[in-house]
Design an enzyme around this catalytic site. Structure first.
Site, PDB file in Angstrom:
ATOM      1  N   SER A   1     -15.802  48.919  80.586  1.00  0.00           N
ATOM      2  CA  SER A   1     -14.136  48.993  80.277  1.00  0.00           C
ATOM      3  C   SER A   1     -13.357  49.887  80.606  1.00  0.00           C
ATOM      4  CB  SER A   1     -14.684  49.690  78.641  1.00  0.00           C
ATOM      5  OG  SER A   1     -13.102  49.990  77.991  1.00  0.00           O
TER       6      SER A   1
ATOM      7  N   TYR B   1     -18.197  56.425  72.514  1.00  0.00           N
ATOM      8  CA  TYR B   1     -18.902  55.224  73.013  1.00  0.00           C
ATOM      9  C   TYR B   1     -17.935  54.924  74.513  1.00  0.00           C
ATOM     10  CZ  TYR B   1     -16.422  50.710  74.619  1.00  0.00           C
ATOM     11  OH  TYR B   1     -16.428  49.782  74.876  1.00  0.00           O
TER      12      TYR B   1
ATOM     13  N   LYS C   1     -20.196  54.210  77.935  1.00  0.00           N
ATOM     14  CA  LYS C   1     -19.755  53.027  79.374  1.00  0.00           C
ATOM     15  C   LYS C   1     -20.656  53.598  80.594  1.00  0.00           C
ATOM     16  CE  LYS C   1     -18.867  49.295  77.095  1.00  0.00           C
ATOM     17  NZ  LYS C   1     -20.227  48.012  76.566  1.00  0.00           N
TER      18      LYS C   1
HETATM   19  N1  UFG Z   1      -2.206  49.406  67.843  1.00  0.00           N
HETATM   20  C1  UFG Z   1      -1.468  49.555  66.629  1.00  0.00           C
HETATM   21  N2  UFG Z   1      -2.241  49.130  65.576  1.00  0.00           N
HETATM   22  C2  UFG Z   1      -3.723  48.533  65.131  1.00  0.00           C
HETATM   23  C3  UFG Z   1      -4.117  49.391  66.280  1.00  0.00           C
HETATM   24  C4  UFG Z   1      -3.736  49.374  67.487  1.00  0.00           C
HETATM   25  O1  UFG Z   1      -0.416  49.936  66.831  1.00  0.00           O
HETATM   26  O2  UFG Z   1      -3.618  48.118  63.478  1.00  0.00           O
HETATM   27  C5  UFG Z   1      -2.307  49.870  68.744  1.00  0.00           C
HETATM   28  C6  UFG Z   1      -2.722  51.605  69.392  1.00  0.00           C
HETATM   29  O3  UFG Z   1      -2.261  52.295  68.472  1.00  0.00           O
HETATM   30  C7  UFG Z   1      -2.729  51.353  70.469  1.00  0.00           C
HETATM   31  C8  UFG Z   1      -2.981  49.544  70.808  1.00  0.00           C
HETATM   32  O4  UFG Z   1      -2.116  49.167  69.654  1.00  0.00           O
HETATM   33  O5  UFG Z   1      -1.571  51.925  70.725  1.00  0.00           O
HETATM   34  C9  UFG Z   1      -3.327  49.175  71.421  1.00  0.00           C
HETATM   35  O6  UFG Z   1      -4.787  49.552  70.877  1.00  0.00           O
HETATM   36  P1  UFG Z   1      -6.005  48.624  70.609  1.00  0.00           P
HETATM   37  O7  UFG Z   1      -7.089  49.508  69.526  1.00  0.00           O
HETATM   38  O8  UFG Z   1      -6.204  47.169  70.725  1.00  0.00           O
HETATM   39  O9  UFG Z   1      -7.114  49.248  72.454  1.00  0.00           O
HETATM   40  P2  UFG Z   1      -7.041  50.900  73.238  1.00  0.00           P
HETATM   41  O10 UFG Z   1      -6.257  50.138  74.023  1.00  0.00           O
HETATM   42  O11 UFG Z   1      -6.798  51.685  72.027  1.00  0.00           O
HETATM   43  O12 UFG Z   1      -9.194  50.179  72.664  1.00  0.00           O
HETATM   44  C10 UFG Z   1      -9.194  49.266  73.601  1.00  0.00           C
HETATM   45  C11 UFG Z   1     -10.752  49.112  73.766  1.00  0.00           C
HETATM   46  C12 UFG Z   1     -11.890  49.532  73.611  1.00  0.00           C
HETATM   47  C13 UFG Z   1     -11.389  50.784  74.924  1.00  0.00           C
HETATM   48  C14 UFG Z   1     -10.048  51.200  75.048  1.00  0.00           C
HETATM   49  C15 UFG Z   1     -10.131  52.056  76.605  1.00  0.00           C
HETATM   50  O13 UFG Z   1     -10.860  47.642  72.274  1.00  0.00           O
HETATM   51  O14 UFG Z   1     -12.816  49.470  74.099  1.00  0.00           O
HETATM   52  O15 UFG Z   1      -8.981  49.967  75.061  1.00  0.00           O
HETATM   53  O16 UFG Z   1      -9.567  51.629  77.233  1.00  0.00           O
HETATM   54  F1  UFG Z   1     -12.237  51.640  74.701  1.00  0.00           F
END
Ligand code: UFG
Length: 350
Positions: A124, A148, A152
């Protein structure tokens, strides 16, 4: 190739099974169904038009894993088996370290014992931690912001050492933000409980299974104040696994690393607007405070995957939204409960 797909009933695993069959390979699914439903197997058989070999087995169990490898003698492994919720990992770090590392140890032992010499590991972008953009595979300092993420970082390191010592071919695939669903609308992401990630949350709100979408932060230093990520279609991602497997043997180095993303950032507001276009109505949404640990902007530098694998994404944000909506609207509560129609394979572990 006969490919053992560890965690093959999960979101990315199941889409990879479809692409493996399409490319003429023979997947063997091994999953403990801790975060998936058996009925995904029926859907996969329907999409691929083939009978699939599958096991309900916990890959943290070394003797069981070894028995499966001895029976199936796979040519290669794709290792997706692991827990993946960032927030949960902070509350239950021991479960995450134990499960994610034990499955990795167990798979590595079984590969060495059975002579299987090729593995692709589901990693990831989280391994880049707080590193400055551009994020390239040669980044020397890997770190993470959650247990988590450390599983990785550790998984990459452990497998790298093992691959070098035992002459295995190892591909480390660093995913950015996989979203979307197979174009059939029959398989997709099916988070059990309230979704943590953005696209599943958007889809649940659209399907009336969550009252409103919380947008975590509109005060980031970005073009519209919301956080920017590199979303890629899960079908493009699944194809990258197939190409990586097919090409791993052709490199001098035993360990190869590839970022998998589009190279383009999309903000939360932009993704929500694209989804509203796809589903044809506005979603209930509300701006909420920033989520702890989130970065303002992350996107991939995916040029190495293009140069070395000839892989790049083909599907757009519109495709990601349309395909997610097709899956979610046809399956508002995800996969049905119950056993698969198809019979699992079994082994006698000593
Ligand atoms: N977000 C919202 N509302 C929600 C969910 C998410 O506004 O209900 C926002 C988050 O704050 C973030 C963006 O949408 O700014 C993306 O969030 P995600 O959770 O979809 O994705 P992330 O980039 O945080 O997480 C992903 C992967 C993880 C990994 C991480 C870091 O899902 O497995 O990238 O690489 F660890």
């Amino acid at each position: 190739m006969k490919v053992l797909v560890a965690g093959g009933a999960g979101y990315i695993g199941s889409h990879t099974v479809v692409e493996l069959v399409k490319a003429g390979h023979e997947p063997v699914i091994v999953d403990n169904f801790s975060n998936s439903k058996e009925t995904v197997i029926d859907r996969l058989e329907e999409i691929t038009g083939t009978h699939l070999t599958w096991y309900r087995a916990d890959l943290a169990d070394q003797s069981l894993t070894r028995a499966i490898f001895e029976k199936e003698t796979p040519d290669a492994v794709i290792h997706f088996a692991g827990y993946k919720a960032v927030g949960e990992s902070v509350e239950q770090p021991l479960d995450y370290y134990e499960n994610n590392l034990n499955t990795t140890f167990s798979i590595a032992r079984a590969m060495i014992a059975s002579g299987c010499d090729t593995i692709v590991f589901s990693s990831s972008a989280t391994v880049y931690g707080d590193a400055e953009l551009p994020l390239t595979e040669s980044e020397p300092h890997l770190d993470s912001l959650s247990p988590y993420g450390y599983t990785k970082v550790a998984g990459e390191r452990i497998l790298t050492d093992i691959a070098q010592a035992h002459d295995l071919k190892l591909g480390l695939l660093r995913y950015f933000n996989p979203v979307g669903a197979d174009a059939s609308g029959r398989i997709g992401e099916n988070p059990l409980g309230r979704p943590n990630n953005l696209m599943p949350a958007v889809a649940k709100v659209a399907a009336g299974r969550q009252d409103k979408l919380l947008i975590f932060g509109d005060d980031y230093p970005t073009r519209d104040g919301s956080a920017i990520r590199d979303y890629l279609h899960v079908t493009d991602l699944a194809k990258a696994h197939v190409v990586a497997l097919e090409k791993l043997g052709g490199f001098d180095s035993s360990v190869k690393i590839w970022n998998l993303g589009t190279g383009k950032g999309t903000s939360v507001f932009e993704l929500v607007a694209a989804f509203e276009q796809a589903c044809g109505f506005e979603l209930a949404k509300e701006v909420a405070p920033r989520r702890a640990g989130d970065r303002a902007e992350i996107y991939a530098t995916p040029t190495l995957a293009l140069e070395e694998l000839g892989w790049q994404t083909e599907l757009t944000i519109e495709d990601m939204c349309t395909d997610t909506w097709r899956w979610q609207s046809n399956n508002p509560d995800g996969y049905p409960d119950g056993e698969a129609q198809s019979t699992p394979s079994s082994v006698n572990a000593s």
